[in-house]
Design a protein around this motif. Structure first.
Motif, mmCIF file in Angstrom:
data_model
loop_
_atom_site.group_PDB
_atom_site.id
_atom_site.type_symbol
_atom_site.label_atom_id
_atom_site.label_comp_id
_atom_site.label_asym_id
_atom_site.label_seq_id
_atom_site.Cartn_x
_atom_site.Cartn_y
_atom_site.Cartn_z
ATOM 1 N N ARG A 51 -36.121 26.481 126.728
ATOM 2 C CA ARG A 51 -37.055 25.506 127.311
ATOM 3 C C ARG A 51 -36.512 25.003 128.643
ATOM 4 O O ARG A 51 -35.364 25.228 128.995
ATOM 5 N N LEU A 52 -37.348 24.295 129.370
ATOM 6 C CA LEU A 52 -36.950 23.698 130.644
ATOM 7 C C LEU A 52 -36.144 22.438 130.366
ATOM 8 O O LEU A 52 -36.384 21.752 129.372
ATOM 9 N N PHE A 53 -35.212 22.115 131.232
ATOM 10 C CA PHE A 53 -34.421 20.890 131.094
ATOM 11 C C PHE A 53 -34.870 19.923 132.185
ATOM 12 O O PHE A 53 -34.536 20.093 133.353
ATOM 13 N N ILE A 54 -35.664 18.931 131.785
ATOM 14 C CA ILE A 54 -36.225 17.965 132.731
ATOM 15 C C ILE A 54 -36.001 16.558 132.186
ATOM 16 O O ILE A 54 -36.301 16.273 131.022
ATOM 17 N N ASN A 55 -35.487 15.691 133.037
ATOM 18 C CA ASN A 55 -35.265 14.289 132.694
ATOM 19 C C ASN A 55 -34.383 14.146 131.449
ATOM 20 O O ASN A 55 -34.683 13.383 130.534
ATOM 21 N N ASN A 56 -33.323 14.937 131.418
ATOM 22 C CA ASN A 56 -32.317 14.872 130.358
ATOM 23 C C ASN A 56 -32.828 15.283 128.975
ATOM 24 O O ASN A 56 -32.309 14.837 127.958
ATOM 25 N N GLU A 57 -33.855 16.141 128.952
ATOM 26 C CA GLU A 57 -34.316 16.667 127.671
ATOM 27 C C GLU A 57 -34.923 18.059 127.856
ATOM 28 O O GLU A 57 -35.390 18.408 128.940
ATOM 29 N N PHE A 58 -34.877 18.841 126.792
ATOM 30 C CA PHE A 58 -35.480 20.169 126.816
ATOM 31 C C PHE A 58 -36.956 20.032 126.472
ATOM 32 O O PHE A 58 -37.309 19.391 125.476
#
Length: 173
Positions: free
Chosen positions: A67-74
């Motif tokens: 998954r993408l890692f955005i704003n400290n979460e996957f």
């Protein structure tokens, strides 16, 4: 013998390309190993090691985070689209990864900007704490170095070098 021979970066790169081409052709050969027979003997050892490395250095891709890692979460991509990443040496699918679209990029940029706003947790960290986090990241990379080398070798279709490191000296210049 091969260990003591000095190859230029271009020669090593060419040998890797030959090894990959032979690996692809070997699948269709009438007699296994026939393609190696006509090569100069000094290259056979290097090519054999390269091909063996390509064929045996794999990782369990079922445990990869895709998954993408955005704003400290996957997170999954907004569109839900994925794309396959393929090992160019074997033409096998390594895994399917989330495909970031414009909306995902906008979210990532907004999160990065927010991280530097006055009062944000990152901005409030002192230099020593930031350093400690960066050192922790470096330690984790070092801990998983072999896994990362093999995964990167699979993703690029390059063998683990004869010295046990990813790629060849071409990568260092």
């Amino acid at each position: 013998m091969l260990k003591n021979m000095q190859y230029t970066s271009k020669t090593k790169h060419a040998l890797c390309e030959i090894a990959l081409d032979l690996l692809r052709q070997e699948k269709n050969a009438r007699h296994p190993g026939e393609l190696f027979f006509h090569l100069p003997s000094r290259f056979k050892h290097y090519l054999a090691k390269s091909i063996l490395s390509i064929m045996t250095n794999t990782v369990d891709t079922s445990k990869l985070e895709t998954r993408l890692f955005i704003n400290n979460e996957f997170v999954n991509s907004v569109s839900g689209k994925t794309f396959e990443t393929i090992n160019p040496a074997t033409e096998e699918v390594i895994c399917s990864v989330q495909e970031a679209g414009p909306e995902d990029v906008d979210k990532a940029v907004a999160a990065a900007k927010a991280a530097f706003e006055v009062g944000s947790p990152w901005r409030n960290l002192n230099g020593s704490d930031r350093r400690d986090l960066m050192l922790k990241l470096a330690d984790l990379i070092e801990r998983d170095r072999t896994f990362l080398e093999v995964l990167e070798a699979m993703d690029n279709g390059k063998p683990i070098g004869t010295d046990g490191r990813y790629g060849t000296s071409v990568d260092l210049h």
